[in-house]
Structure formats: structure tokens, C-alpha cells
Design an enzyme around this catalytic site. Structure first.
Site, PDB file in Angstrom:
ATOM      1  N   GLY A 193      48.395  19.557  14.771  1.00  0.00           N
ATOM      2  CA  GLY A 193      48.910  20.878  15.137  1.00  0.00           C
ATOM      3  C   GLY A 193      49.748  20.825  16.396  1.00  0.00           C
ATOM      4  O   GLY A 193      49.241  20.471  17.466  1.00  0.00           O
ATOM      5  N   ASP A 194      51.041  21.128  16.272  1.00  0.00           N
ATOM      6  CA  ASP A 194      51.950  21.188  17.424  1.00  0.00           C
ATOM      7  C   ASP A 194      52.000  19.931  18.275  1.00  0.00           C
ATOM      8  O   ASP A 194      52.090  20.002  19.498  1.00  0.00           O
ATOM      9  CB  ASP A 194      51.597  22.385  18.333  1.00  0.00           C
ATOM     10  CG  ASP A 194      52.133  23.698  17.769  1.00  0.00           C
ATOM     11  OD1 ASP A 194      52.749  23.671  16.679  1.00  0.00           O
ATOM     12  OD2 ASP A 194      51.936  24.750  18.408  1.00  0.00           O
ATOM     13  N   LYS A 216      40.298  17.246   5.692  1.00  0.00           N
ATOM     14  CA  LYS A 216      41.256  17.923   6.570  1.00  0.00           C
ATOM     15  C   LYS A 216      40.908  19.400   6.569  1.00  0.00           C
ATOM     16  O   LYS A 216      40.826  20.029   5.519  1.00  0.00           O
ATOM     17  CB  LYS A 216      42.687  17.703   6.076  1.00  0.00           C
ATOM     18  CG  LYS A 216      43.730  18.386   6.977  1.00  0.00           C
ATOM     19  CD  LYS A 216      45.050  17.645   6.996  1.00  0.00           C
ATOM     20  CE  LYS A 216      45.888  18.076   8.195  1.00  0.00           C
ATOM     21  NZ  LYS A 216      46.872  19.073   7.899  1.00  0.00           N
ATOM     22  N   GLN A 252      45.443  12.923  -1.386  1.00  0.00           N
ATOM     23  CA  GLN A 252      44.757  14.166  -1.028  1.00  0.00           C
ATOM     24  C   GLN A 252      44.463  15.024  -2.257  1.00  0.00           C
ATOM     25  O   GLN A 252      45.340  15.237  -3.090  1.00  0.00           O
ATOM     26  CB  GLN A 252      45.601  14.968  -0.022  1.00  0.00           C
ATOM     27  CG  GLN A 252      44.811  16.141   0.548  1.00  0.00           C
ATOM     28  CD  GLN A 252      45.605  16.964   1.539  1.00  0.00           C
ATOM     29  OE1 GLN A 252      46.610  17.582   1.178  1.00  0.00           O
ATOM     30  NE2 GLN A 252      45.175  16.980   2.786  1.00  0.00           N
ATOM     31  N   PRO A 309      50.261  15.332   5.347  1.00  0.00           N
ATOM     32  CA  PRO A 309      50.734  15.676   4.000  1.00  0.00           C
ATOM     33  C   PRO A 309      51.556  16.958   4.053  1.00  0.00           C
ATOM     34  O   PRO A 309      51.141  17.930   4.673  1.00  0.00           O
ATOM     35  CB  PRO A 309      49.430  15.917   3.229  1.00  0.00           C
ATOM     36  CG  PRO A 309      48.440  16.349   4.268  1.00  0.00           C
ATOM     37  CD  PRO A 309      48.834  15.647   5.537  1.00  0.00           C
ATOM     38  N   CYS A 353      45.061  23.988   3.781  1.00  0.00           N
ATOM     39  CA  CYS A 353      46.337  24.601   3.394  1.00  0.00           C
ATOM     40  C   CYS A 353      46.253  26.120   3.531  1.00  0.00           C
ATOM     41  O   CYS A 353      45.399  26.754   2.916  1.00  0.00           O
ATOM     42  CB  CYS A 353      46.694  24.223   1.963  1.00  0.00           C
ATOM     43  SG  CYS A 353      48.250  24.972   1.435  1.00  0.00           S
TER      44      CYS A 353
END
Length: 353
Positions: free
Chosen positions: A207-208, A145, A74, A19, A106
């Protein structure tokens, strides 16, 4: 489909589009899915507060989702009563929606300050209450999340333990703390520990994930059940196709810069169709192109020139110059971003919860 028919299987990870606020609307989900769809797209968050409403962008993503792709709504909030009410309303109005995700990740300051998103990680009791309440309320697929912690990851195991106690259907872990935003290295070790701690709960790594080869590395290093990609799907919409090809033993597709120029056209049409939701079409386009530029040329000339372009026409001319002219159309688009380029000098330009 029941909530347990999720795309988790052994042999290859389930693929998720993360998202991203002002990015993952129906238009973008459909563009990416046209290049090779993920299994699940997660919508921008619905902020649940006293006068919440299901905003147009999130509703559009649910009602106009790509064929064959599951869409997960979400929620972000900290009031159990209101979140329960919103979940009941969601199910009553759109009964076909069967996936709900709780955002405890977030990192945007103005969000955390209100004690929602990543801010909830500072209050493990509140976080656990929200998960327990939503598990009781929502009979579809419920996921969480989260990040590895707020300031540091010293209480990650405790936070994660409190989440899995209430049997979420899967948990997505962005392997950074809230404080890190999108900087610094991702702690895949924490994700691997979570996999070992909760063998019954599928863990999605986030992540990455720069490209297919990074995904394969993270998959084997952590034992995760799913891979979630955000910014790198904006940069490279072929990323889910490439991952599937690699995981099934094939050779990942390599787009050329002329293919990338086709992607720019689709983005431009999407932005033009948004009407006046965003005031400047060119700056809206730059939000996407800042990422795309990381794979266009190693010197960063395209990145430099697109930032200085004024108006959509000039911006598209810069795209033509770097993607089509002077023999550029046959050059390959880099499968991973060039290391010396940065899409967001301040790391805040695109909130990927």
C-alpha cells in the site's frame, strides 16, 4: 526449493510484485524483471467458481515466468470444496508450482458483492474455513493477502489472528480497509501490530510504497519481512532495483526520461503481441501511461496530452515530445510521483487486489 526457502532474511525485505488484473501477465513480469527483478511475482487472480478454468493469462505468467523469479498463483473464491479441487488440479497439472496465495483483499465492488476477495472479510468464519481447508490441501507455500477490515479496521486483530492460526507461510497486508479502495492513508500501524502478534509468520507490507525511500521507512517502521509494490512498479519499473541498491547501502539508480521512453517501447511491443485480447491498443497503453506520467513532469502536461491522444501513433508522438525532444531526454524521471497528479481520477481504473 522447499516452501521455507522463501527470500525472507534479516537485513533487507523480500520484494514482491503485486497481483494486478489485466496487468501482471508474463509480458509485464518480464519487462519489470529486466529492469531489476523482484523476488516473487504474484499472478492475476484465478476466480474459483463452479465452472472455473485456469485462464490463459495466468497460465502464461506461470509457464513463461522471468528466470530466477518465483511466481505465486492467486486464487479468489469462497467455496472451500471448489478451491480444494482447483488446488489439487493446479498441483497435478503443473507440479513445479509451489506458491499459492488466497485473495481476501480485492476491493472492487462487483467482486465483494459476490462475497469473494475483500468481501470475505465480512465473514470471519468463512475466511478462517478457507484458510484451514487450503492449508490442509496445499503442501507448498501458502500465503494470504488481506486488508485491515471491510468497513473499518476495528476487528483487524481478530481477522489476522484467525488467519495465522492456520500457519500460512507469509501474510501480505494492504494497510487499508476494503471500503477505502486506494484512497486515504495507509495504516502502517496495523501492519506493525501484525508483526508483533505473529513473530513466526513473515508479514509483507503493501500500500502506497512510492519508491525506495518509502520502502525503507515502512520497513523500519513496521518490522515487516517483505515489501509488495503494485501500481508504483507500473509507474517506475526500476523500483525493485532501486530498493535493492538502497537496502544494500548503495545509491539508487536514477533513470532519465530517455530511459522511460525505452520502457514505453517495451510496453508497446508487449501490447502489440497481445493480439486482440484487448480491443483498443491505445486505451490499453494509456492504462500504463497514466501511471508513468506521474513522474514525467510536475505540471502534468504529459498526462493531459496523453489522455487526449487518439490512436497509438499519436500517443507515441506525445511520448517523444515529453521524453525525448526539447532537451527532455536528459531530465531525470521523478523517483516518487508528483504529489499534485492523479493517475486515476475515479480510483477504480486499475484493480490491484
Amino acid at each position: 526449493e522447499s516452501e521455507m526457502d522463501l527470500p525472507f532474511s534479516s537485513g533487507a525485505p523480500a520484494l514482491f510484485l503485486a497481483p494486478m488484473q489485466d496487468i501482471t501477465d508474463a509480458g509485464f513480469m518480464n519487462i519489470v524483471s529486466g529492469y531489476g527483478a523482484p523476488d516473487v511475482c504474484v499472478t492475476e487472480y484465478v476466480r474459483i467458481h463452479a465452472c472455473y478454468e485456469f485462464n490463459e493469462s495466468v497460465l502464461g505468467a506461470i509457464l513463461n515466468s522471468p528466470a530466477g523469479v518465483r511466481v505465486c498463483v492467486q486464487f479468489i473464491g469462497c467455496d472451500c470444496g471448489l478451491m480444494r479441487k482447483a488446488a489439487i488440479e493446479l498441483k497435478a497439472r503443473w507440479p513445479h508450482i509451489d506458491m499459492l496465495d488466497l485473495n481476501f483483499g480485492c476491493p472492487v465492488h462487483k467482486i465483494c458483492r459476490k462475497n469473494v476477495g475483500g468481501g470475505v472479510l465480512r465473514d470471519p468464519d468463512l475466511m478462517e474455513r478457507i484458510v484451514a481447508c487450503m492449508r490442509e490441501t496445499w503442501d507448498g507455500c501458502l500465503s494470504v493477502k488481506m486488508r485491515t477490515g471491510f468497513d473499518d479496521d476495528s476487528n483487524f486483530e481478530e481477522l489476522f489472528g484467525r488467519v495465522v492460526k492456520h500457519s500460512p507461510d507469509f501474510v501480505t497486508i494492504h494497510g487499508r480497509t476494503v471500503k477505502q479502495l486506494y484512497r486515504g492513508s495507509v495504516n502502517y500501524g496495523a501492519i506493525a501490530r501484525a508483526v508483533r502478534m505473529a513473530p513466526g509468520v513473515p508479514i509483507v507490507a503493501n500500500g502506497d510504497i512510492f519508491g525506495a525511500s518509502t520502502a525503507a521507512e515502512v520497513y523500519s517502521k513496521t518490522g515487516c519481512a517483505g515489501i509488495m509494490v503494485g501500481r508504483h512498479a507500473v509507474r517506475n519499473p526500476w523500483i525493485f532495483r532501486q530498493m535493492r541498491e538502497l537496502f544494500s547501502g548503495g545509491v539508487p539508480f536514477r533513470p532519465k526520461l530517455s530511459d522511460v521512453r525505452g520502457y514505453v517501447d517495451l510496453l508497446q511491443k508487449k501490447i502489440a503481441s497481445e493480439g486482440n485480447r484487448f480491443s483498443h491498443m491505445d486505451s490499453r497503453m494509456k492504462k500504463f501511461l497514466n501511471f508513468v506520467a506521474l513522474g514525467v513532469d510536475e505540471e502534468g502536461r504529459f498526462l493531459y496530452e496523453l489522455r487526449r491522444a487518439r490512436g497509438m501513433d499519436e500517443l507515441l508522438k506525445v511520448c517523444d515530445l515529453h521524453m525525448l525532444e526539447n532537451g527532455n531526454s536528459d531530465k531525470y524521471f521523478a523517483s516518487e510521483p508528483y504529489a499534485n497528479l492523479c493517475a486515476r481520477p475515479n480510483h477504480e481504473g486499475l484493480a490491484q487486489p
